[in-house]
Write a protein that holds these residues in place. Structure first.
Motif, PDB file in Angstrom:
ATOM      1  N   PHE A 321       1.034  -1.029   0.063  1.00 16.96           N
ATOM      2  CA  PHE A 321       0.013  -0.138   0.130  1.00 16.96           C
ATOM      3  C   PHE A 321       0.995   1.211  -0.154  1.00 16.96           C
ATOM      4  N   GLY A 322       1.868   1.288   0.965  1.00 13.41           N
ATOM      5  CA  GLY A 322       2.646   2.612   1.028  1.00 13.41           C
ATOM      6  C   GLY A 322       3.511   2.872  -0.273  1.00 13.41           C
ATOM      7  N   ARG A 323       3.875   1.712  -0.930  1.00 12.78           N
ATOM      8  CA  ARG A 323       4.855   1.751  -2.030  1.00 12.78           C
ATOM      9  C   ARG A 323       4.133   2.270  -3.191  1.00 12.78           C
ATOM     10  N   ALA A 324       2.602   1.912  -3.340  1.00 18.76           N
ATOM     11  CA  ALA A 324       1.812   2.339  -4.408  1.00 18.76           C
ATOM     12  C   ALA A 324       1.441   3.948  -3.989  1.00 18.76           C
ATOM     13  N   VAL A 325       1.018   4.187  -2.884  1.00 19.71           N
ATOM     14  CA  VAL A 325       0.758   5.584  -2.777  1.00 19.71           C
ATOM     15  C   VAL A 325       1.865   6.563  -3.092  1.00 19.71           C
ATOM     16  N   GLU A 326       3.195   6.096  -2.559  1.00 16.34           N
ATOM     17  CA  GLU A 326       4.464   6.855  -2.995  1.00 16.34           C
ATOM     18  C   GLU A 326       4.665   6.761  -4.598  1.00 16.34           C
ATOM     19  N   ARG A 327       4.343   5.900  -5.470  1.00 20.99           N
ATOM     20  CA  ARG A 327       4.621   5.786  -6.563  1.00 20.99           C
ATOM     21  C   ARG A 327       3.407   6.862  -7.234  1.00 20.99           C
ATOM     22  N   LEU A 328       2.122   6.554  -7.044  1.00 21.63           N
ATOM     23  CA  LEU A 328       1.216   7.686  -7.294  1.00 21.63           C
ATOM     24  C   LEU A 328       1.506   9.214  -7.075  1.00 21.63           C
ATOM     25  N   ASP A 329       2.114   9.688  -6.184  1.00 16.59           N
ATOM     26  CA  ASP A 329       2.457  10.912  -5.745  1.00 16.59           C
ATOM     27  C   ASP A 329       3.834  11.025  -6.870  1.00 16.59           C
ATOM     28  N   ARG A 330       4.697  10.376  -7.141  1.00 15.94           N
ATOM     29  CA  ARG A 330       5.355  10.496  -8.135  1.00 15.94           C
ATOM     30  C   ARG A 330       4.869  10.836  -9.423  1.00 15.94           C
ATOM     31  N   VAL A 331       4.139  10.191  -9.784  1.00 15.57           N
ATOM     32  CA  VAL A 331       3.415  10.469 -11.223  1.00 15.57           C
ATOM     33  C   VAL A 331       2.632  11.825 -11.196  1.00 15.57           C
ATOM     34  N   ARG A 332       1.951  11.992 -10.038  1.00 19.13           N
ATOM     35  CA  ARG A 332       1.310  13.330 -10.048  1.00 19.13           C
ATOM     36  C   ARG A 332       2.296  14.391 -10.544  1.00 19.13           C
ATOM     37  N   ARG A 333       3.418  14.348  -9.810  1.00 20.41           N
ATOM     38  CA  ARG A 333       4.315  15.517  -9.862  1.00 20.41           C
ATOM     39  C   ARG A 333       5.179  15.342 -11.297  1.00 20.41           C
ATOM     40  N   GLU A 334       5.274  14.094 -12.049  1.00 18.95           N
ATOM     41  CA  GLU A 334       6.164  14.162 -13.161  1.00 18.95           C
ATOM     42  C   GLU A 334       5.362  14.047 -14.608  1.00 18.95           C
ATOM     43  N   PHE A 335       3.938  13.281 -14.476  1.00 21.09           N
ATOM     44  CA  PHE A 335       3.385  12.977 -15.601  1.00 21.09           C
ATOM     45  C   PHE A 335       2.082  14.178 -16.063  1.00 21.09           C
ATOM     46  N   SER A 336       2.249  14.532 -17.360  1.00 17.49           N
ATOM     47  CA  SER A 336       1.266  15.630 -17.672  1.00 17.49           C
ATOM     48  C   SER A 336       0.824  15.001 -19.195  1.00 17.49           C
ATOM     49  N   PRO A 337      -0.100  14.421 -19.045  1.00 15.57           N
ATOM     50  CA  PRO A 337      -0.833  13.824 -20.347  1.00 15.57           C
ATOM     51  C   PRO A 337      -1.710  14.807 -20.907  1.00 15.57           C
ATOM     52  N   GLY A 338      -1.713  14.665 -22.313  1.00 17.43           N
ATOM     53  CA  GLY A 338      -2.476  15.355 -22.991  1.00 17.43           C
ATOM     54  C   GLY A 338      -4.027  15.471 -22.878  1.00 17.43           C
ATOM     55  N   PRO A 339      -4.916  16.298 -23.019  1.00 20.01           N
ATOM     56  CA  PRO A 339      -6.259  16.140 -23.003  1.00 20.01           C
ATOM     57  C   PRO A 339      -6.871  15.124 -23.801  1.00 20.01           C
ATOM     58  N   LEU A 340      -8.110  14.639 -23.443  1.00 25.58           N
ATOM     59  CA  LEU A 340      -8.754  13.518 -24.395  1.00 25.58           C
ATOM     60  C   LEU A 340     -10.239  14.031 -24.654  1.00 25.58           C
TER      61      LEU A 340
END
Length: 346
Positions: A321-340
């Motif tokens: 659980f903790g590892r998944a939450v940490e990875r989700l936080d990283r994606v929020r900081r680094e991932f910028s998907p285009g609109p659909l």
């Protein structure tokens, strides 16, 4: 029933053609004969081992055919002595008596699932839609607009509705009180709920699956995990996803309880999301902690310590659980998907 007629021009942008799955050509006129040839070839070669169970529903799903030709193929295998009816339901592969029977040479060496019937339209776009939706739920919740989804992929609304229904079965999308489709955000609270459900259901499924496992299934699982642990630099995101699925889907899927697996399927959005997150993660994949935790489960199963394996699986899920939450936080900081056009932030 979904419509596979060519879509009308919509004027909407469509994704690149190479991102869509393609139907397999060269379909045999008689599906049950083709299914028989493949299964007989696999039994003769040893790819299907004596004692392995063949279920009508699984054969139909694997080959992308209805149950009728799957039933005919299994009945013919029984007539020639390659399988026998199993106690309860389904068939068991029989040991070969004498030389292997003469069967048509069939190339089944590829990893791509064999499809004897053309894919439905919803199948051709499902994986793309699932990936696009799940990859954005780390960032927030989204409304999924059915008619815009249909226009974007150039399919009918019936096909779009089928895709959304399948995503709903996987827990990726839901309906709100106004019957609008939406994809819930993978917030820490929601992820905690999903992991809590998995920690309750998966050990129960493991206990039921153990006596139903195919010969060599645990040994294969163990070998794959040991290889990943021994060669961490060779492990990429796709392989991590395969290792996750080998235990949590392939092995637990042997539990024989369809209702339990249906309940578990609503938590499968995590596995889809984690596969995407593995690809996004810059850390060495082979040192992912879950490999050692899966190894613990597999080693206990190899020793027939089912209760110990169930406890190890529960501990693994709680620790993940903790590892998944940490990875989700990283994606929020680094991932910028285009609109659909079919996704609207909520």
């Amino acid at each position: 029933m979904t419509s596979d007629a060519p879509p009308a021009a919509t004027g909407k942008p469509t994704p690149p053609a190479e991102r869509r799955a393609r139907p397999v050509a060269g379909i045999a006129p008689r599906l049950h004969e083709r299914a028989f040839d493949i299964l007989a070839s696999q039994i003769a070669s040893g790819a299907l081992a004596p004692g392995e169970r063949l279920l009508e529903s699984r054969v139909a799903e694997r080959f992308g055919i209805s149950r009728a030709p799957a039933r005919q193929a299994l009945a013919r295998l029984e007539r020639v002595g390659l399988v026998s009816r199993s106690d309860g339901h389904g068939f068991q592969v029989m040991p070969l008596a004498g030389p292997a029977p003469a069967v048509p040479a069939v190339d089944v060496s590829g990893e791509t699932p064999i499809q004897l019937a053309p894919e439905s339209t919803w199948q051709r776009i499902y994986a793309d839609v699932e990936q696009e939706v799940v990859s954005r739920t780390a960032l927030g919740a989204f409304r999924v607009v059915e008619n815009h989804l249909a226009a974007y992929y150039g399919v009918s609304r019936t096909v779009a509705r089928e895709v959304l229904s399948r995503l709903n079965q996987r827990g990726v999308v839901r309906k709100d009180n106004r019957l609008h489709w939406y994809a819930p955000a993978l917030t820490p609270a929601y992820v905690a709920e999903l992991f809590e459900m998995r920690a309750i259901l998966e050990p129960a499924a493991l206990r039921l699956a153990f006596p139903r496992l195919a010969p060599g299934q645990v040994a294969t699982l163990l070998a794959n995990l040991r290889d990943a642990a021994a060669h961490p630099d060779a492990v990429d995101g796709a392989r991590l996803g395969a290792l996750e699925n080998e235990l949590h889907v392939g092995l637990l899927g042997r539990c024989g309880n369809a209702t339990l697996m249906e309940a578990l399927a609503t938590c499968q959005t995590l596995l889809v999301a984690l596969t995407f997150l593995y690809v996004r993660s810059p850390q060495p994949h082979g040192r992912e902690p879950f490999i050692a935790e899966h190894l613990d489960v597999a080693e206990r199963l190899a020793a027939a310590d089912v209760e110990g394996a169930a406890d190890a699986l529960r501990d693994h899920l709680r620790g993940s659980f903790g590892r998944a939450v940490e990875r989700l936080d990283r994606v929020r900081r680094e991932f910028s998907p285009g609109p659909l056009p079919y996704l609207s932030p909520l």
